[in-house]
Design an enzyme around this catalytic site. Structure first.
Site, short mmCIF file in Angstrom:
data_model
loop_
_atom_site.label_atom_id
_atom_site.label_comp_id
_atom_site.label_asym_id
_atom_site.label_seq_id
_atom_site.Cartn_x
_atom_site.Cartn_y
_atom_site.Cartn_z
CG ASP A 150 -2.01 0.96 1.13
OD1 ASP A 150 -2.16 1.65 0.30
OD2 ASP A 150 -2.42 1.19 2.39
CD GLU A 199 -4.92 5.85 -1.17
OE1 GLU A 199 -6.12 5.31 -1.63
OE2 GLU A 199 -4.35 5.52 -0.35
CD GLU A 200 -2.99 5.12 2.66
OE1 GLU A 200 -4.19 5.15 3.03
OE2 GLU A 200 -2.32 4.07 2.41
CG ASP A 250 -3.98 1.10 -3.69
OD1 ASP A 250 -2.89 0.86 -3.00
OD2 ASP A 250 -4.88 1.76 -3.49
CG HIS A 357 -5.09 0.90 6.14
ND1 HIS A 357 -6.17 1.94 5.93
CD2 HIS A 357 -4.27 1.27 4.92
CE1 HIS A 357 -6.00 2.44 4.75
NE2 HIS A 357 -4.91 2.14 4.20
ZN LIG Z 1 -3.98 2.48 2.04
#
Ligand SMILES: [Zn+2]
Ligand SMILES: *[C@@H]1O[C@H](CO)[C@@H](O)[C@H](O)[C@H]1NC(C)=O
Ligand SMILES: *[C@@H]1O[C@H](CO)[C@@H](O)[C@H](O)[C@H]1NC(C)=O
Ligand SMILES: *[C@@H]1O[C@H](CO)[C@@H](O)[C@H](O)[C@H]1NC(C)=O
Ligand SMILES: *[C@@H]1O[C@H](CO)[C@@H](O)[C@H](O)[C@H]1NC(C)=O
Length: 405
Positions: A150, A199-200, A250, A357
């Site tokens: 990620d 992105e996060e 992703d 995550h």
């Molecule tokens: Zn992520």
């Protein structure tokens, strides 16, 4: 190639008669597939101290939070890879700043790296780009989070893909230049890689706390009119319309993850990619095909493989069986582009990796055979899209007769 179903109808209406819309997306021959090199140690998770054969991946296996030194280290790694290994690529930063819910009034910097290889004869705004995308930032929490799937591994996969195809692309561009070719839709194809930042979410995923980099880039490109070309009509009005397909990688790198087909309008591209994968598997060129392939401890039951639990394929959704149910889709960097009319192919597994995550999304939990195989599949797909068979020479017949594994 730019199949007609990718062309907005407004553009179709302005296409001159001579554009070769009948030119096909050309499958790579078996010998070309066999010639895709092994990634070897390109995705090693150990940083080597020697100056050669440095891993593309290891330098990204650090926290890469925007506004921290890790972000700058990741930027330097991406940038230096191209300047060192692929000097013909044009590198551009697209920068922005924003506050975030976690950082008060401080302006946090976000920098997208745009790496482009376009035909030497095209002028600004004339190339159509197969566009490969991954985000290089990592999540603020949990503290020390790495984000190997990620999306450190997807970034490294794209770097390797660029390196492998550049050799053939360079030869093709050189030969076409020598022949004075170019100027047609199917010839003015290039490759563009977007390494996106931010992105996060910093706190919790919302429309404003996420996708910082992609929102800024898509917005800027929607406002950047290309110069009016000599022909007095626009092939591509802005950098967004130069994107022939936006392929977003992703959360890749976990053993057993499956990517469904999300988008009905690009299902044909999903099938093309899946076909490359299955041909490579049939030729025994993918490591994840053999049941004895080495793997990390994280081999989970493949609950996402409805038909066959032992099916190793990454892209099994050939019939797009549940596309409409999935169409609600997954929030990711493609959204700001979809909203501006760009066709996308989203390569993200469903369900997400078990390590998603968490602190376990690190190098040790990657399945490197899976990472290497994704890289091989991407090279095959890009090679077909860019018509690299044009420069492929079949080996002598005697070599072809003996097919040994
Ligand atoms: Zn992520
Ligand atoms: C590794 O280094 C050797 C010797 O410098 C070189 O020939 C080879 O191409 C390198 N491999 C990769 C994948 O960079
Ligand atoms: C690189 O791309 C930028 C942005 O499109 C452009 O302004 C610049 O002229 C390009 N540089 C080269 C050397 O092509
Ligand atoms: C954009 O960000 C990159 C990466 O941090 C940096 O190297 C570059 O100088 C910045 N460009 C501008 C114009 O600020
Ligand atoms: C896909 O559809 C074809 C034709 O309807 C069918 O023969 C095939 O079994 C299907 N494959 C899967 C995996 O469902």
């Amino acid at each position: 190639m730019l199949p007609p179903n990718l062309l907005p109808t407004t553009l179709l209406a302005t296409l001159p008669f001579w554009l070769p819309l009948t030119t096909a997306y050309t499958p790579l021959s078996e010998s070309f597939l066999r010639a895709i090199p092994s990634p070897g140690d390109a995705f090693s998770i150990e940083t080597t101290t020697t100056t050669t054969n440095t891993s593309l991946l290891a330098p990204l296996l650090i926290p890469r939070v925007p506004g921290t030194p890790g972000q700058q280290a990741a930027q330097a790694h991406l940038f230096n890879f191209f300047t060192t290994n692929l000097p013909a690529w044009n590198l551009t930063w697209q920068n922005s700043t924003s506050t975030t819910p976690a950082t008060g009034s401080r302006q946090i910097p976000f920098a997208n790296l745009i790496a482009r290889r376009d035909p030497p004869w095209t002028k600004a705004g004339e190339t159509n780009f197969l566009t490969l995308v991954a985000h290089y930032d990592s999540k603020l929490t949990p503290e020390g989070f790495i984000g190997a799937t990620d999306s450190a591994a997807p970034c490294a996969i794209l770097m390797w893909t660029a390196q492998v195809v550049d050799k053939y692309l360079t030869q093709m561009y050189d030969e076409m230049s020598a022949l004075g070719e170019g100027g047609e839709l199917a010839m003015d194809m290039g490759l563009q890689i977007l390494f996106l930042d931010g992105e996060e979410a910093f706190v919790q995923w919302t429309d404003t706390d996420s996708l910082y980099g992609s929102r800024s880039l898509a917005n800027q490109w929607s406002l950047s009119a290309n110069p009016l070309p000599q022909q007095k009509f626009y092939k591509y009005r802005n950098p967004l319309s130069q994107i022939s397909l936006f392929v977003l990688l992703d959360l890749l790198g976990e053993k057993g993850s499956k990517v469904p087909s999300y988008m009905p309008t690009t299902h044909w591209a999903y099938v093309a990619l899946a076909t490359v994968e299955s041909r490579l598997r049939q030729l025994n060129l993918l490591e994840t095909s053999s049941s004895s392939s080495s793997s990390s401890s994280s081999s989970q039951p493949t609950k996402n493989a409805p038909e066959d639990e032992n099916d190793p394929s990454f892209l099994p959704d050939l019939n797009s069986t549940t596309a409409s149910a999935k169409r609600a889709g997954i929030s990711d960097d493609h959204l700001p582009f979809i909203h501006r009319g760009v066709e996308t192919l989203h390569l993200i597994p469903k369900p997400f990796p078990n390590v998603w995550h968490t602190m376990e999304d690190d190098g040790a939990h990657l399945d490197l055979a899976t990472v290497r195989d994704w890289a091989r599949v991407m090279v095959g797909f890009v090679g077909e899209w860019l018509d690299l068979m044009e420069v492929w020479t079949e080996p002598e017949a005697e070599g072809e007769g003996t097919t040994t594994a």
